[in-house]
Design an enzyme around this catalytic site. Structure first.
Site, PDB file in Angstrom:
ATOM      1  CE  LYS A   5      -3.640   2.629   1.083  1.00 48.98           C
ATOM      2  NZ  LYS A   5      -4.506   2.989  -0.048  1.00 48.98           N
ATOM      3  CG  ASN A   7      -9.864   2.984  -4.987  1.00 51.26           C
ATOM      4  OD1 ASN A   7      -9.316   3.891  -4.350  1.00 51.26           O
ATOM      5  ND2 ASN A   7      -9.308   2.443  -6.058  1.00 51.26           N
ATOM      6  CB  ILE A  45      -8.402   4.466  -0.397  1.00 53.25           C
ATOM      7  CG1 ILE A  45      -9.057   3.226  -1.028  1.00 53.25           C
ATOM      8  CG2 ILE A  45      -7.946   4.194   1.031  1.00 53.25           C
ATOM      9  CD1 ILE A  45     -10.317   2.731  -0.400  1.00 53.25           C
ATOM     10  N   GLY A  46      -7.854   7.529  -0.989  1.00 47.79           N
ATOM     11  CA  GLY A  46      -7.140   8.773  -0.695  1.00 47.79           C
ATOM     12  C   GLY A  46      -5.826   8.571   0.033  1.00 47.79           C
ATOM     13  CG  LEU A  47      -2.467   8.099  -1.754  1.00 50.32           C
ATOM     14  CD1 LEU A  47      -1.242   8.974  -2.068  1.00 50.32           C
ATOM     15  CD2 LEU A  47      -2.216   6.688  -2.261  1.00 50.32           C
ATOM     16  CB  CYS A 104      -2.971   8.543  -5.959  1.00 49.72           C
ATOM     17  SG  CYS A 104      -4.478   8.406  -4.969  1.00 49.72           S
ATOM     18  N   GLY A 118     -10.481  -3.207 -11.958  1.00 44.19           N
ATOM     19  CA  GLY A 118     -11.177  -4.475 -12.173  1.00 44.19           C
ATOM     20  C   GLY A 118     -11.249  -4.833 -13.653  1.00 44.19           C
ATOM     21  N   GLY A 123      -4.548  -6.913  -8.992  1.00 43.71           N
ATOM     22  CA  GLY A 123      -5.051  -5.889  -8.074  1.00 43.71           C
ATOM     23  C   GLY A 123      -6.369  -6.263  -7.438  1.00 43.71           C
TER      24      GLY A 123
END
Lengths: 262, 302
Positions: B44, B68, B70-72, B128, B213, B261
């Site tokens: 990660k 997604n 998540i924002g690191l 990202c 995906g 992934g």
């Protein structure tokens, strides 16, 4: 306590039957180690299809444990649960679990009074919790929109719990929300601080419960629901905001102290 | 039959690695699979300082994929060195640490901080899509600056992760190569969104996210094909790889390494199955080394 390892196995469907208009109960034969480690509040992550659409697994809480099987209850809501509802007896399902941190039962002693508050399908995991309770089995408050949607009433009674109902339309029990029912119940309890409270249900219900508990200087253990990616704590997709930053529903939860979330 | 791959100083026992953000720091999956059986773990992404991440909801499922945002979220460099690296070292697989920075000082601190034993390579995540600012890998000048700095201060093999959210990803691969990258990694996720019609609002708390995906596989494959034509450094391919067939397509398009992934969420053993499947394919077709089929779908490359 040694950390338990993640189990990923295929389990046989023993039963998959319709129990209400849009609701199913599935019985799965699980291995001994599953039954040994699983705790109330935990969930399983089910691969519903071998195709890539729907893509993700579906997290569903453990409803009940039996001698060599577990039960789950689910509502048919979308693609994933529609496929799940079509699974035939003796087919196999790829399952990761049991997953997550269940309810804390350190205080599960005789004579400790317990109140369980269930909103809608939130009743499902609380049955497994009540199975593990020492006596008294506790008072269960079930909330639903209407009489037909009241979940698990008979199962709680079979376990030995007393049950009170609240429905939005007043077709069963008191007319109003389960949180209003709790408010009435808690005012007549003498030693409030001694009561252990557990809840599971929609976010609006838990938020309003939080206010009532706060006013009474009480707290509850609540089991949360969320969309999940991995289910095992790596993707950080199911995060919820808590007093101490974001936490993962799948790994840090799904059970949290209500005072720490929302 | 030999599926070993070498990228600069990084030697992989097989060409299958885990895409950053889908495998944590290895611990959870090590309970299910033997990490010895995969080429490397790409962690990660870590940043110098801890990051809280984006508001919930952070994921939404879409047809054959997911978005997604998540924002690191991560606990920062110090925590990684103190708490994560020691367990990663025990897994007997190579460790590629994914890093992201927001200024020159960040890139320098991460490069220097990770010049330690147990780190086999760095994947510089310039792509990202969830940071609410322009992606570094959408700007050639910023890309070259970041790659140049990490190259200068890091002793490790350097992989640069590129964004598909550009008109010509091959040009960015070329920039990375010119600035000293040992390999490029592509693709990161595609900008995407979904709307919750019940709430009449974006499904994600941060409104937009990155699509991953099987849904993105054909687009990612084409990008790998394009990049292979443009650069000489190896390509680590990701983008919807779900099985060995997908992996072989990417290898034939030009990838030396494939990265699984989102599929890890669905099939917990997919990395191992893909690695075994590649070996079986080589055996069955009497292909001596993986290198023989890397980029074989192209007309002969001079």
């Amino acid at each position: 306590m040694p950390e338990m390892k993640i189990i990923n196995k295929k389990y046989r469907v023993l039963e998959n039957k319709k129990i209400a208009s849009n609701r199913f109960m599935m019985k799965l034969a699980v291995c001994k180690s599953f039954l040994k480690i699983c705790k109330p509040g935990q969930f399983i992550h089910i691969k519903v299809s071998d195709s890539l659409d729907p893509f993700l697994r579906r997290p569903i809480s453990i409803h009940k444990v039996n001698a060599s099987s577990i039960d789950i209850i689910y509502d048919v809501k979308g693609k994933g649960t529609t496929i799940l509802s079509s699974k035939k007896k003796n087919s196999f399902l790829d399952i990761v679990g049991p997953l997550g941190n269940g309810f804390n039962l350190n205080n599960n002693k005789n004579k400790i009074p317990k109140i369980l508050i269930a909103g809608g399908m939130g009743a499902a995991p609380l049955v497994f919790l009540a199975q593990r309770f020492k006596k008294p089995k506790g008072l269960v408050l079930i909330g639903a929109r209407t009489k037909k949607e009241v979940v698990c009433k008979h199962e709680f009674k079979k376990i030995g719990c007393s049950v009170k109902i609240a429905t939005d339309d007043g077709t069963e029990g008191i007319k109003g929300s389960v949180v209003e029912l709790f408010k009435r119940v808690i005012t007549s309890v003498e030693n409030k601080a001694k009561v252990e409270i557990f809840a599971c249900g929609p976010e609006v219900m838990l938020k309003s419960l939080k206010n009532i508990l706060k006013a009474n200087r009480l707290d509850a253990q609540v089991s949360l629901e969320n969309f999940m990616g991995c289910g095992i704590g790596v993707c950080l997709g199911c995060a919820v905001k808590t007093e101490s930053g974001y936490k993962r529903v799948c790994k840090d939860g799904p059970v949290f102290k209500l005072s720490e979330v929302f | 039959m030999n599926s070993k791959i070498k990228i600069a100083k990084l030697e992989l026992r097989n060409p299958v690695v885990t895409a950053s953000g889908t495998f944590g720091y290895g611990k959870e999956f090590s309970e299910i699979i033997d990490l010895k059986d995969i080429g490397a773990v790409i962690t990660k992404t870590i940043t110098v300082y801890p990051r809280e991440g984006n508001p919930a909801p952070r994921i939404v499922e879409t047809p054959s994929g997911m978005i997604n945002s998540i924002g690191l979220e991560n606990k920062g460099l110090d925590d990684f060195l103190k708490n994560k690296l020691c367990s990663l070292k025990k897994f007997k697989t190579k460790v590629i640490v994914s890093i992201a920075g927001f200024c020159n000082e960040d890139f320098i601190a991460l490069s220097k901080g990770l010049n330690v034993a147990g780190v086999d390579a760095l994947e510089l995540n310039l792509s990202c899509p969830n940071l609410n600012k322009k992606i570094i890998a959408q700007n050639k000048k910023l890309t070259s600056q970041a790659v140049y700095l990490v190259r200068k201060y890091s002793k490790k093999t350097l992989i640069v992760k590129l964004s598909p959210n550009v008109s010509d990803i091959a040009e960015f691969a070329s920039v990375a190569e010119d600035c000293g990258a040992d390999a490029v990694s592509l693709v990161n996720t595609f900008y995407a969104m979904a709307i919750d019609i019940g709430r009449k609002k974006p499904a994600l708390g941060n409104i937009i996210g990155g699509l991953s995906g099987p849904a993105i596989k054909p687009i990612a494959l084409k990008m790998v094909f394009d990049v292979f034509k443009k650069v000489k450094i190896p390509i680590i391919a990701s983008g919807g790889i779900a099985d060995v067939k997908d992996a072989l397509e990417f290898i034939m398009a030009g990838a030396s390494v494939v990265s699984a992934g989102s599929i890890n969420f669905v099939n917990t053993t997919s990395c191992v199955e893909i690695a075994k499947g590649i070996n079986r394919y080589l055996d069955k077709n009497k292909i001596k080394t993986l290198k023989q089929i890397i980029g074989c779908a192209h007309e002969k490359k001079n």
